[in-house]
Design a protein around this motif. Structure first.
Motif, mmCIF file in Angstrom:
data_model
loop_
_atom_site.group_PDB
_atom_site.id
_atom_site.type_symbol
_atom_site.label_atom_id
_atom_site.label_comp_id
_atom_site.label_asym_id
_atom_site.label_seq_id
_atom_site.Cartn_x
_atom_site.Cartn_y
_atom_site.Cartn_z
ATOM 1 N N GLY A 1 0.784 -1.223 0.000
ATOM 2 C CA GLY A 1 0.000 0.000 0.000
ATOM 3 C C GLY A 1 0.818 1.277 0.000
ATOM 4 N N GLY A 2 2.143 1.160 -0.049
ATOM 5 C CA GLY A 2 3.005 2.340 -0.016
ATOM 6 C C GLY A 2 2.927 3.163 -1.286
ATOM 7 N N MET A 3 3.041 4.474 -1.123
ATOM 8 C CA MET A 3 3.063 5.405 -2.255
ATOM 9 C C MET A 3 4.389 6.155 -2.188
ATOM 10 N N TYR A 4 5.156 6.090 -3.279
ATOM 11 C CA TYR A 4 6.501 6.653 -3.302
ATOM 12 C C TYR A 4 6.688 7.512 -4.547
ATOM 13 N N ASP A 5 7.547 8.508 -4.420
ATOM 14 C CA ASP A 5 7.946 9.241 -5.616
ATOM 15 C C ASP A 5 8.832 8.343 -6.467
ATOM 16 N N LEU A 6 9.716 7.606 -5.805
ATOM 17 C CA LEU A 6 10.637 6.694 -6.488
ATOM 18 C C LEU A 6 10.631 5.362 -5.756
ATOM 19 N N LEU A 7 10.419 4.300 -6.496
ATOM 20 C CA LEU A 7 10.514 2.953 -5.945
ATOM 21 C C LEU A 7 11.695 2.265 -6.610
ATOM 22 N N VAL A 8 12.640 1.818 -5.783
ATOM 23 C CA VAL A 8 13.847 1.155 -6.270
ATOM 24 C C VAL A 8 13.711 -0.337 -6.001
ATOM 25 N N VAL A 9 13.777 -1.143 -7.060
ATOM 26 C CA VAL A 9 13.814 -2.594 -6.896
ATOM 27 C C VAL A 9 15.280 -2.991 -6.928
ATOM 28 N N ALA A 10 15.729 -3.613 -5.847
ATOM 29 C CA ALA A 10 17.131 -4.021 -5.726
ATOM 30 C C ALA A 10 17.417 -5.208 -6.636
ATOM 31 N N PRO A 11 18.674 -5.363 -7.049
ATOM 32 C CA PRO A 11 19.018 -6.475 -7.939
ATOM 33 C C PRO A 11 18.821 -7.845 -7.304
ATOM 34 N N PRO B 1 4.766 -6.626 -2.811
ATOM 35 C CA PRO B 1 3.697 -6.299 -1.869
ATOM 36 C C PRO B 1 2.528 -5.638 -2.612
ATOM 37 N N PRO B 2 1.305 -5.986 -2.266
ATOM 38 C CA PRO B 2 0.156 -5.437 -2.998
ATOM 39 C C PRO B 2 -0.012 -3.938 -2.773
ATOM 40 N N GLY B 3 -0.523 -3.267 -3.806
ATOM 41 C CA GLY B 3 -0.890 -1.863 -3.693
ATOM 42 C C GLY B 3 0.241 -0.858 -3.757
ATOM 43 N N LEU B 4 1.435 -1.284 -4.146
ATOM 44 C CA LEU B 4 2.546 -0.330 -4.273
ATOM 45 C C LEU B 4 2.291 0.583 -5.462
ATOM 46 N N THR B 5 2.481 1.873 -5.249
ATOM 47 C CA THR B 5 2.390 2.831 -6.344
ATOM 48 C C THR B 5 3.581 3.779 -6.267
ATOM 49 N N CYS B 6 3.992 4.259 -7.432
ATOM 50 C CA CYS B 6 5.126 5.182 -7.472
ATOM 51 C C CYS B 6 5.036 6.044 -8.718
ATOM 52 N N ARG B 7 5.657 7.193 -8.638
ATOM 53 C CA ARG B 7 5.770 8.035 -9.820
ATOM 54 C C ARG B 7 6.781 7.433 -10.771
ATOM 55 N N PRO C 1 9.441 -7.810 -15.905
ATOM 56 C CA PRO C 1 8.050 -8.243 -15.734
ATOM 57 C C PRO C 1 7.395 -7.747 -14.443
ATOM 58 N N LEU C 2 8.191 -7.420 -13.423
ATOM 59 C CA LEU C 2 7.622 -6.889 -12.179
ATOM 60 C C LEU C 2 6.906 -5.562 -12.403
ATOM 61 N N GLU D 1 1.990 -0.084 -9.945
ATOM 62 C CA GLU D 1 1.447 1.084 -10.606
ATOM 63 C C GLU D 1 2.529 2.154 -10.602
ATOM 64 N N ALA D 2 3.069 2.441 -11.793
ATOM 65 C CA ALA D 2 4.172 3.389 -11.913
ATOM 66 C C ALA D 2 3.908 4.355 -13.063
#
Length: 171
Positions: A35-45, A54-60, A70-71, A76-77
């Protein structure tokens, strides 16, 4: 101030970012949660391909390893920037050797403030022995929050040569 979420399978990415990001920028980073909302979401290698996000993640903006592309369909980005060691990735390394690393922007990258960065290359120093994908994650964060490329090229691993006060402000 930009909010930055980190989606990681282990501690390696957060450890490098904690060491390499300027303190004011590292303080904006948090583990990503449902459910987190972020300006930037970083997916680590090290995020496992088989692990659901995690469900409901959104980011700019979403910064992720190209091999985990595929992730992006599970999040929602507003836009996606890939990093990795292939020509398909937006951020890659054009040289990788004992003399240092050279960051290559393969295609246009848009910062969180909407500024366009044209394809270019810039040398990086101070990352001897660091995992290349972790360095790319660091560079992606720096670029997306608006630290100018020329400042990144003058970076010292302890962050002392990077002044983030000139980075893009949230608009």
């Amino acid at each position: 101030m930009h909010s930055i979420g980190i989606l990681a399978g282990g501690a390696a990415c957060a450890d490098l970012l904690a060491q390499a990001l300027p303190p004011g920028l590292w303080e904006r980073c948090r583990p990503a949660c449902a459910g987190g909302m972020y300006d930037l979401l970083v997916v680590a290698p090290d995020w496992p391909v088989s692990r659901p996000v995690p469900p409901g993640l959104t980011c700019r903006a979403l910064l992720l390893p190209g091999r985990l592309g595929p992730l992006a369909g599970d999040l929602e980005a507003g836009w996606v920037v890939s990093y990795g060691l292939t020509p398909r990735d937006s951020l890659t390394l054009s040289s990788l050797g004992q003399d240092g690393l050279c960051l290559a922007l393969q295609r246009e990258v848009v910062t969180l403030a909407g500024r366009s960065l044209e394809p270019q290359e810039t040398p990086l120093r101070g990352f001897a022995g660091a995992e290349p994908e972790l360095v790319l994650a660091w560079a992606g964060v720096m670029l997306l929050v608006g630290v100018p490329v020329e400042r990144i090229s003058r970076y010292d691993f302890d962050g002392s040569a990077v002044d983030i006060s000139a980075a893009d402000s949230k608009q």
